[in-house]
Design an enzyme around this catalytic site. Structure first.
Site, PDB file in Angstrom:
ATOM      1  N   CYS A   2      43.734  31.060  60.981  1.00  0.00           N
ATOM      2  CA  CYS A   2      42.432  31.713  61.113  1.00  0.00           C
ATOM      3  C   CYS A   2      42.360  32.344  62.502  1.00  0.00           C
ATOM      4  O   CYS A   2      43.153  32.048  63.384  1.00  0.00           O
ATOM      5  CB  CYS A   2      41.317  30.679  60.986  1.00  0.00           C
ATOM      6  SG  CYS A   2      41.426  29.714  59.477  1.00  0.00           S
ATOM      7  N   ARG A  30      44.494  37.539  60.850  1.00  0.00           N
ATOM      8  CA  ARG A  30      44.764  36.098  60.769  1.00  0.00           C
ATOM      9  C   ARG A  30      43.982  35.440  59.644  1.00  0.00           C
ATOM     10  O   ARG A  30      44.165  34.260  59.334  1.00  0.00           O
ATOM     11  CB  ARG A  30      44.427  35.418  62.093  1.00  0.00           C
ATOM     12  CG  ARG A  30      45.261  35.860  63.282  1.00  0.00           C
ATOM     13  CD  ARG A  30      44.861  35.123  64.554  1.00  0.00           C
ATOM     14  NE  ARG A  30      45.136  33.706  64.409  1.00  0.00           N
ATOM     15  CZ  ARG A  30      46.293  33.126  64.755  1.00  0.00           C
ATOM     16  NH1 ARG A  30      47.256  33.867  65.252  1.00  0.00           N
ATOM     17  NH2 ARG A  30      46.492  31.843  64.599  1.00  0.00           N
ATOM     18  N   TRP A  78      40.962  31.921  56.976  1.00  0.00           N
ATOM     19  CA  TRP A  78      41.953  31.972  55.899  1.00  0.00           C
ATOM     20  C   TRP A  78      41.878  30.595  55.253  1.00  0.00           C
ATOM     21  O   TRP A  78      42.366  29.617  55.809  1.00  0.00           O
ATOM     22  CB  TRP A  78      43.353  32.263  56.425  1.00  0.00           C
ATOM     23  CG  TRP A  78      44.326  32.461  55.307  1.00  0.00           C
ATOM     24  CD1 TRP A  78      45.230  31.562  54.831  1.00  0.00           C
ATOM     25  CD2 TRP A  78      44.486  33.620  54.491  1.00  0.00           C
ATOM     26  NE1 TRP A  78      45.938  32.081  53.789  1.00  0.00           N
ATOM     27  CE2 TRP A  78      45.509  33.349  53.551  1.00  0.00           C
ATOM     28  CE3 TRP A  78      43.876  34.864  54.458  1.00  0.00           C
ATOM     29  CZ2 TRP A  78      45.928  34.277  52.594  1.00  0.00           C
ATOM     30  CZ3 TRP A  78      44.283  35.791  53.516  1.00  0.00           C
ATOM     31  CH2 TRP A  78      45.295  35.508  52.592  1.00  0.00           C
ATOM     32  N   ASN A 104      40.955  26.128  63.403  1.00  0.00           N
ATOM     33  CA  ASN A 104      42.132  26.727  62.776  1.00  0.00           C
ATOM     34  C   ASN A 104      43.147  25.621  62.607  1.00  0.00           C
ATOM     35  O   ASN A 104      43.465  24.911  63.550  1.00  0.00           O
ATOM     36  CB  ASN A 104      42.709  27.832  63.681  1.00  0.00           C
ATOM     37  CG  ASN A 104      44.021  28.379  63.135  1.00  0.00           C
ATOM     38  OD1 ASN A 104      44.252  28.321  61.934  1.00  0.00           O
ATOM     39  ND2 ASN A 104      44.882  28.878  64.008  1.00  0.00           N
ATOM     40  N   GLY A 105      43.607  25.405  61.378  1.00  0.00           N
ATOM     41  CA  GLY A 105      44.629  24.378  61.151  1.00  0.00           C
ATOM     42  C   GLY A 105      44.286  23.555  59.928  1.00  0.00           C
ATOM     43  O   GLY A 105      43.488  23.953  59.079  1.00  0.00           O
ATOM     44  N   GLU A 487      66.871  38.275  46.357  1.00  0.00           N
ATOM     45  CA  GLU A 487      65.784  38.556  47.291  1.00  0.00           C
ATOM     46  C   GLU A 487      66.283  39.438  48.431  1.00  0.00           C
ATOM     47  O   GLU A 487      65.592  40.359  48.874  1.00  0.00           O
ATOM     48  CB  GLU A 487      65.204  37.240  47.818  1.00  0.00           C
ATOM     49  CG  GLU A 487      64.237  37.373  48.979  1.00  0.00           C
ATOM     50  CD  GLU A 487      62.985  38.217  48.675  1.00  0.00           C
ATOM     51  OE1 GLU A 487      62.769  38.583  47.508  1.00  0.00           O
ATOM     52  OE2 GLU A 487      62.260  38.526  49.637  1.00  0.00           O
ATOM     53  N   LYS A 491      64.650  43.106  49.363  1.00  0.00           N
ATOM     54  CA  LYS A 491      64.181  43.469  50.722  1.00  0.00           C
ATOM     55  C   LYS A 491      64.769  44.801  51.150  1.00  0.00           C
ATOM     56  O   LYS A 491      64.077  45.659  51.698  1.00  0.00           O
ATOM     57  CB  LYS A 491      64.549  42.346  51.704  1.00  0.00           C
ATOM     58  CG  LYS A 491      63.659  41.128  51.572  1.00  0.00           C
ATOM     59  CD  LYS A 491      62.297  41.420  52.148  1.00  0.00           C
ATOM     60  CE  LYS A 491      61.097  40.791  51.516  1.00  0.00           C
ATOM     61  NZ  LYS A 491      60.891  40.736  50.114  1.00  0.00           N
ATOM     62  N   GLU A 494      63.191  47.714  49.060  1.00  0.00           N
ATOM     63  CA  GLU A 494      61.781  48.078  49.292  1.00  0.00           C
ATOM     64  C   GLU A 494      61.532  48.503  50.745  1.00  0.00           C
ATOM     65  O   GLU A 494      60.567  49.205  51.022  1.00  0.00           O
ATOM     66  CB  GLU A 494      60.846  46.945  48.889  1.00  0.00           C
ATOM     67  CG  GLU A 494      60.992  45.655  49.639  1.00  0.00           C
ATOM     68  CD  GLU A 494      59.959  44.621  49.177  1.00  0.00           C
ATOM     69  OE1 GLU A 494      58.895  44.997  48.660  1.00  0.00           O
ATOM     70  OE2 GLU A 494      60.228  43.428  49.330  1.00  0.00           O
ATOM     71  N   HIS A 510      82.869  40.146  35.597  1.00  0.00           N
ATOM     72  CA  HIS A 510      82.400  40.621  34.276  1.00  0.00           C
ATOM     73  C   HIS A 510      81.841  42.026  34.355  1.00  0.00           C
ATOM     74  O   HIS A 510      80.993  42.406  33.548  1.00  0.00           O
ATOM     75  CB  HIS A 510      81.351  39.634  33.741  1.00  0.00           C
ATOM     76  CG  HIS A 510      81.892  38.270  33.545  1.00  0.00           C
ATOM     77  ND1 HIS A 510      82.758  37.919  32.545  1.00  0.00           N
ATOM     78  CD2 HIS A 510      81.726  37.140  34.301  1.00  0.00           C
ATOM     79  CE1 HIS A 510      83.095  36.644  32.644  1.00  0.00           C
ATOM     80  NE2 HIS A 510      82.475  36.140  33.705  1.00  0.00           N
ATOM     81  N   LYS A 613      50.566  45.991  48.689  1.00  0.00           N
ATOM     82  CA  LYS A 613      50.732  44.565  48.993  1.00  0.00           C
ATOM     83  C   LYS A 613      50.408  43.729  47.758  1.00  0.00           C
ATOM     84  O   LYS A 613      50.997  42.696  47.542  1.00  0.00           O
ATOM     85  CB  LYS A 613      49.824  44.153  50.154  1.00  0.00           C
ATOM     86  CG  LYS A 613      49.995  42.698  50.570  1.00  0.00           C
ATOM     87  CD  LYS A 613      51.425  42.392  50.950  1.00  0.00           C
ATOM     88  CE  LYS A 613      51.661  40.927  51.198  1.00  0.00           C
ATOM     89  NZ  LYS A 613      53.117  40.594  51.309  1.00  0.00           N
TER      90      LYS A 613
END
Ligand code: AGP
Length: 618
Positions: A2, A30, A78, A104-105, A487, A491, A494, A510, A613
């Site tokens: 946050c 944040r 958040w 925050n936490g 993955e 990356k 994109e 193959h 996003k």
């Protein structure tokens, strides 16, 4: 994760509110699911808080203006405990209104403290862990009569990661903060001082700052800053000059949000682990509200997700099948709902999503629930559609992920699905308690291991610059290295708009080996030689096969695995880790490579072309 701001100045004016509003605007990256500000003046405390983005708070402030004041604390949230509602927004006040806090936490022992406070007659107004701190602080303040002492006493009772700021209604010229693990930094002004979750909070007001360490309490007044440890012993903090402008400060000094988020990954994994195991090493997933009897009866797990989230699901498949002996299918959400899948009341669907708003995944959830399946969401955004439409949500605590290319959310998703697997293994008795404790102990070491890989990023960046004109890159992996290879390819696609393909190393002969030509770059994710050595030897053979045909072999291998040296043009070493946990470190060089190559090409790393996003359309 946050955003937090604290301010104290000499005069009673609109400045505290203005500083807080501007700070929260810069700290929105944040967290942005709710926000609030409390100001302190001779009359006491006044606050406004509202769910939604900062614009909602601005509207609320227009409706209910806050008075002139000499101190203020502000928060943009958040959510981790308690959905994004007005009641759960910060600040949180004590029952008697004497103190207000922002946080925050994650307070790991919030439930036990809440029970104790309820027992003592406290009536809670929210579902947050933070409110516990407000009530504890007020009781300590009443007893000790000194807010810094009260903060120290309160901090000593808290477990987990926290940054707390507090103001008291009877002292408008003082703001107190405490930190353990979560960030807090001091801004030094002329006749005013600041506290912030990072320098972005006050970089527009001062470039002089103090660094705070672990387990410290800081007290700011208009003309002084005092720092102690939780025991009250004075500490001399390090002073530094902020050499970032406001824009760089928002990215933590990094060039891009993706760079910043790659560096946030150790914290994302750590925070996702926090509070989910008891001191005795037992799994506890409080938010997993699926009936235990049903979880015991589950005969199949279907993971549904898209993109990077789907690759996290593929990693989870290996772990959960090994630990729980339940078959796990991983389905692309947009394929799942159209292929007439076999789903029954004994199917547990795990929907993985960072945004919680991916329409393909939402529609797949709805389809699965119509077929009678229970759905657990592994999601990063509290209160999101996927969280709300699932039977239970297991939150990743990666904090907001701003860059379109997912990095820290990916590692947090893998971590959360490991926790789900361990929980199921514990519940179904397919794992011994000591096995679970051993894996949890290894998981707790992963943040440092990830950090170690990141510290070696320069070599990876140099390779990326050399390869910026590459037109095709292949990625090979086997076992849990296979989803890592996929993955890594995603990356590169994109971010750098380069054709890249990830595939199972065993698939090479193959067909794909026909792609290998002189100079073809091939990344190979090599399993640990300490695991199933057959896997390791097979991948070594694969490296030789491509090298013999002229490929440039770029290898991700475990420290100490000297067998790869003779076949690798370049080696990216990662710390030793158990085979099933290795994706948490193995993917990091591939993330850094793709990010650096895109930068070298002068591309927009945070917002690549054609992408969003959150893909909120089917
Ligand atoms: C990953 O880098 C991409 N941004 C994309 O594949 C993403 O993972 C996918 O769209 C799923 O998004 P979600 O996790 O928000 O559901």
């Amino acid at each position: 994760m946050c955003g937090i701001i604290g301010y104290v100045g000499q005069a009673t004016s609109s400045r505290p509110l203005e500083v807080a509003r501007q700070a929260l605007a810069r700290l929105q990256y944040r967290g942005y699911d709710s926000a609030g500000i409390v100001v302190a003046n001779q009359e006491g405390l006044s606050f406004v808080k509202r769910a939604g983005k900062l614009s909602a708070l601005e509207e609320a402030l227009a409706e209910s203006p806050l008075p002139a004041a000499s101190a203020a604390i502000g928060h943009t949230r958040w959510a981790t405990h308690g959905g994004p509602t007005d009641q759960n927004a910060h600040p949180h006040l004590s029952q008697d209104g004497s103190v207000a806090v922002v946080h925050n936490g994650i307070l790991e022992n919030h439930q036990a403290l809440r029970d104790e406070l309820v027992e003592a007659g406290v009536e809670f107004q929210s579902q947050t862990d933070t409110e516990v701190a407000a009530h504890l602080l007020a009781r300590a303040y009443q007893e000790l009569g000194d807010l810094p002492d009260a903060m120290r006493a309160t901090a000593r009772r808290l477990e987990g990661a926290f940054t707390l700021l507090a103001v008291a209604q009877d002292n408008p010229h003082l703001v107190v903060g405490a930190r353990r693990t979560s960030p807090l930094v001091v801004g030094l002004g002329e006749g005013e001082n600041f506290l912030g979750s990072d320098v972005a909070a006050f970089v527009a007001c001062t470039d002089q700052a103090l660094e705070l360490g672990q387990d410290q309490v800081v007290t700011i007044t208009p003309d002084a800053v005092a720092v102690t440890d939780f025991g009250g012993n004075a500490i001399e903090p390090r002073r530094f000059t902020i050499d970032w402008d406001a824009s760089a400060a928002v990215k933590g000094g990094f060039e891009t949000f993706m760079d910043k988020e790659i560096h946030d990954q150790p914290d994302a994994v750590r925070d996702t682990l926090l509070g989910r195991m008891t001191p005795s090493g037992q799994m506890q997933l409080d938010e997993l509200r699926v009936d235990e009897a049903l979880l015991r009866s589950v005969d199949k797990i279907v993971v549904i997700a898209c993109g990077t989230a789907a690759y996290a699901g593929h990693v989870a498949k290996y772990a959960i099948e090994h630990w729980c002996r339940i078959p796990v299918e991983v389905e692309l959400a947009h394929e799942f709902r159209y292929r007439d899948p076999v789903v029954t009341a004994k199917t547990l669907v795990v929907a993985i999503s960072q945004s919680g708003e991916t329409m393909d995944t939402i529609m797949a959830i709805r389809h699965a629930r119509e077929q009678g399946a229970k759905v657990v969401a592994v999601v990063n955004t509290m209160g999101s559609t996927i969280a709300r439409e699932s039977d239970a949500a297991l939150y990743t605590h990666a904090g907001p992920e701003v860059a379109v290319a997912s990095t820290k959310a990916f590692l947090a998703q893998i971590t959360a699905t490991y926790l789900l697997g361990l929980y199921l293994g514990q519940l179904r008795g397919t794992m011994f308690p000591d096995e679970i404790r051993a894996i949890l102990s290894e998981l707790e070491k992963m943040p440092d291991r990830i950090r170690q890989v990141i510290e070696g990023e320069d070599v990876i960046r140099q390779l990326a610059v050399q390869m910026k004109d590459a037109t095709s890159v292949l990625f090979l992996g086997r076992h849990v290295g296979y989803p890592v290879a996929m993955e890594g390819a995603l990356k590169l696609k994109e971010l750098a708009y380069i054709h890249a393909e990830g595939f199972a190393a065993g698939e090479l002969k193959h067909g794909p080996i026909a792609l290998i030509d002189e100079g073809q770059p091939v990344f190979v994710v090599v399993p640990s030689p300490r695991g199933r050595d057959i896997l390791h030897d097979k991948v070594l053979s694969n490296i030789q096969e491509v090298r013999a045909r002229g490929a440039r072999t770029l290898v991700v291998a475990e420290e100490g695995d000297n067998a790869v040296r003779e076949f690798a043009e370049q080696i990216f070493w990662v710390p030793q880790a158990p085979t099933l946990l290795a994706p948490l470190v193995a993917v990091v060089p591939l993330q850094i490579f793709a990010c650096a190559l895109a930068s070298a090409k002068g591309l927009d790393v945070d917002q690549p072309r054609n992408l969003a996003k959150s893909v909120t359309v089917e």
